[in-house]
Design an enzyme around this catalytic site. Structure first.
Site, mmCIF file in Angstrom:
data_model
loop_
_atom_site.group_PDB
_atom_site.id
_atom_site.type_symbol
_atom_site.label_atom_id
_atom_site.label_comp_id
_atom_site.label_asym_id
_atom_site.label_seq_id
_atom_site.Cartn_x
_atom_site.Cartn_y
_atom_site.Cartn_z
ATOM 1 N N ASP A 73 0.833 -1.195 0.000
ATOM 2 C CA ASP A 73 0.000 0.000 0.000
ATOM 3 C C ASP A 73 0.878 1.259 0.000
ATOM 4 O O ASP A 73 1.900 1.306 0.678
ATOM 5 C CB ASP A 73 -0.903 -0.013 1.243
ATOM 6 C CG ASP A 73 -1.845 1.170 1.284
ATOM 7 O OD1 ASP A 73 -2.623 1.329 0.337
ATOM 8 O OD2 ASP A 73 -1.783 1.931 2.260
ATOM 9 N N GLU A 97 1.386 -0.527 -5.200
ATOM 10 C CA GLU A 97 0.257 0.418 -5.332
ATOM 11 C C GLU A 97 0.855 1.786 -5.631
ATOM 12 O O GLU A 97 1.050 2.619 -4.757
ATOM 13 C CB GLU A 97 -0.566 0.423 -4.043
ATOM 14 C CG GLU A 97 -1.896 1.163 -4.156
ATOM 15 C CD GLU A 97 -1.845 2.562 -3.553
ATOM 16 O OE1 GLU A 97 -2.132 3.532 -4.284
ATOM 17 O OE2 GLU A 97 -1.514 2.675 -2.371
ATOM 18 N N ASP A 118 -10.725 2.490 -1.970
ATOM 19 C CA ASP A 118 -10.789 3.931 -1.719
ATOM 20 C C ASP A 118 -11.726 4.650 -2.689
ATOM 21 O O ASP A 118 -12.037 5.826 -2.489
ATOM 22 C CB ASP A 118 -9.399 4.560 -1.831
ATOM 23 C CG ASP A 118 -8.576 4.380 -0.569
ATOM 24 O OD1 ASP A 118 -9.174 4.244 0.513
ATOM 25 O OD2 ASP A 118 -7.343 4.374 -0.663
#
Length: 495
Positions: free
Chosen positions: A288, A335, A387
């Protein structure tokens, strides 16, 4: 250092499809999804559709706002994801007590018993109902000599790098170390059973490694010197990201930054152990906020928003080098969304990591790199992530010019069923791995959104309703056929 030409990520070695659904979003009976029958059934559904990858969010103990990205441990599992049904099957709980707990959960909130696709996770109810039963199961386990069993001793040895640190941290709040040891053992046992079932079905698990850890965590408590804290144990600066399309004030995450000199002195042992623990649970993992491995946004301690901050270089290259030396080529996904610079791209390519592409970002202007015909093979493509809004919700908020560009690429049917149109375009993409959020498989609107970045409340609550399979067949009746037609079908492999 140039990228080695022989590095081929296992994630993108074959053309395949995946779905994004967190464990907490499964339709289990005790207010929150868990690792029990519902998880095994979902893996079966993935296999029936030719889905090769099941992507999850972080599975550690949830932090403030029930966020999996503010976990209180980088290693431990969230106890509420333990299945009471499986504990009863092992004789550690009375079946009648487990059934009564399910009835209490259903009664506590009508949303929990919803038959439609918009059921809700209720973390408060789950804690009230499940934690007492987990404590009861822990006492039964101890009374039966479970802590002396070979299975437990093997688990404790395998996870020795973090287990006692977690027990000290968690039991400091409750004073019951045996219960916390048991819950981590039970989580591990149920996880290993699920992973074995998935492997036998040809379904691989894709995990998530949050790049930062929260101040109130076992990680910081056990190794405060690895983090930039002042003499009072408070962060010198905190994490976040500047204002963007998600938030006008930016995102103030509030985690402490790393003291890289301390990690360097330990040859990045904490990172190696963290990645190693993740790979004992998953077949691959997403890093992430990968840009934070190259440069991270530092916000002054005490700031109320993320408007003011400074980008600083980070030691991600050294982390990845240390991980490779210790563990070999690890199947990681970068990511690489946000403030991507040539340095971020070079770091990702040096280690042969697949990046990410989002169709929701593709239609804001002509020539976007997220347009499907620009997708490289070595990437993971999504409609959106946890998200983002759902595709149905996203379409309703697009301006006229973006809708026009989208219709040009996706066809006129996007107006009527945007989730189907974008799913088709995604599956046709050159990207080796295409992943659909489960909300898009079900064609759900913005009410099913998992997270709104920058908003501290109301997130991480969507989960499947009891008849999600029937709704899926109606919303995406040709998903399996689409997976096969675009050359993404999975083939079962031996366990």
């Amino acid at each position: 250092m140039a990228r080695s030409p022989d590095i081929v990520s296992p994630v993108t070695a074959r053309r395949s499809a995946g779905v994004l659904l967190h464990v907490s979003s499964l339709d289990a009976p005790h207010a929150v999804g868990d690792l029990g029958p519902a998880a095994h059934e979902f893996a079966n559904w993935c296999a029936s559709q030719g889905i090769a990858w099941w992507q999850m969010l972080p599975i550690g103990p949830v932090g403030p706002g029930d966020s999996p990205y503010s976990s209180t441990s980088s290693f431990a599992g969230e106890p509420l994801l333990i299945s009471l049904e499986l504990l009863a099957a092992e004789g550690l709980l009375p079946s009648r007590a487990v059934r009564a707990a399910a009835a209490a959960c259903a009664k506590s909130s009508k949303a929990l018993a919803a038959r439609g696709p918009l059921a809700r996770t209720d973390w408060r109810v789950a804690r009230a109902v499940k934690l007492p039963l987990l404590a009861e199961a822990a006492r039964a386990f101890e009374s039966a000599g479970g802590f002396r069993s070979r299975d437990y001793r093997e688990f404790a040895h395998r996870e020795r790098a973090w287990l006692e640190d977690w027990v000290r941290f968690a039991s400091g709040r409750s004073g019951d170390g045996a219960r916390h040891r048991f819950m981590q053992w039970a989580f591990d046992a149920q996880w290993r059973a699920l992973r074995q079932h998935c492997r036998a079905s040809g379904v691989s698990l894709l995990g998530d490694i949050p790049i930062f850890v929260t101040l109130d965590s076992a990680d910081v408590s056990a190794s405060p010197g690895l983090f930039r804290l002042n003499g009072r144990g408070r962060p010198e600066a905190v994490t976040g990201c500047p204002p963007d399309c998600f938030s006008a004030d930016g995102q103030l995450w509030g985690h402490p930054h790393y003291r890289w000199s301390a990690h360097r002195a330990q040859r990045f042992r904490w990172w190696v152990e963290r990645v190693s623990a993740t790979m004992r649970r998953f077949d691959a993992a997403r890093i992430d906020h990968f840009i934070g491995f190259h440069h991270a946004y530092e916000i002054p301690a005490g700031a109320s928003t993320a408007r003011r901050g400074t980008w600083r270089p980070q030691a991600g290259k050294e982390v990845l080098q240390s991980v490779r030396r210790a563990l070999g080529t690890v199947p990681l996904v970068a990511e690489d969304l946000g403030a991507v610079t040539p340095g971020v791209i070079a770091l990702r390519e040096e280690f042969g990591l697949p990046g990410m592409k989002l169709l929701h970002h593709a239609f804001g202007h002509d020539g976007s790199a997220d347009l499907p015909h620009h997708h490289p093979r070595n990437c993971v493509a999504y409609t959106g992530t946890h998200d983002n809004d759902t595709t149905v919700g996203w379409w309703r908020t697009l301006d006229a010019s973006a809708k026009r560009r989208c219709r040009t690429v996706c066809g006129p049917d996007v107006t009527r069923a945007p989730h189907r149109a974008l799913s088709r375009v995604l599956m046709e993409s050159p990207a080796a791995l295409a992943i659909l959020p489960m909300q898009d498989v079900l064609g759900l609107d913005g009410r099913a959104r998992m997270n709104l970045p920058g908003s501290p409340k109301g997130n991480w609550r969507w989960r499947l309703g009891r008849d999600w399979r029937a709704h899926s067949a109606k919303a995406s009746p040709d998903l399996g056929a689409l997976v096969r037609a675009t050359g993404r079908v999975a083939t079962p492999r031996p366990a």
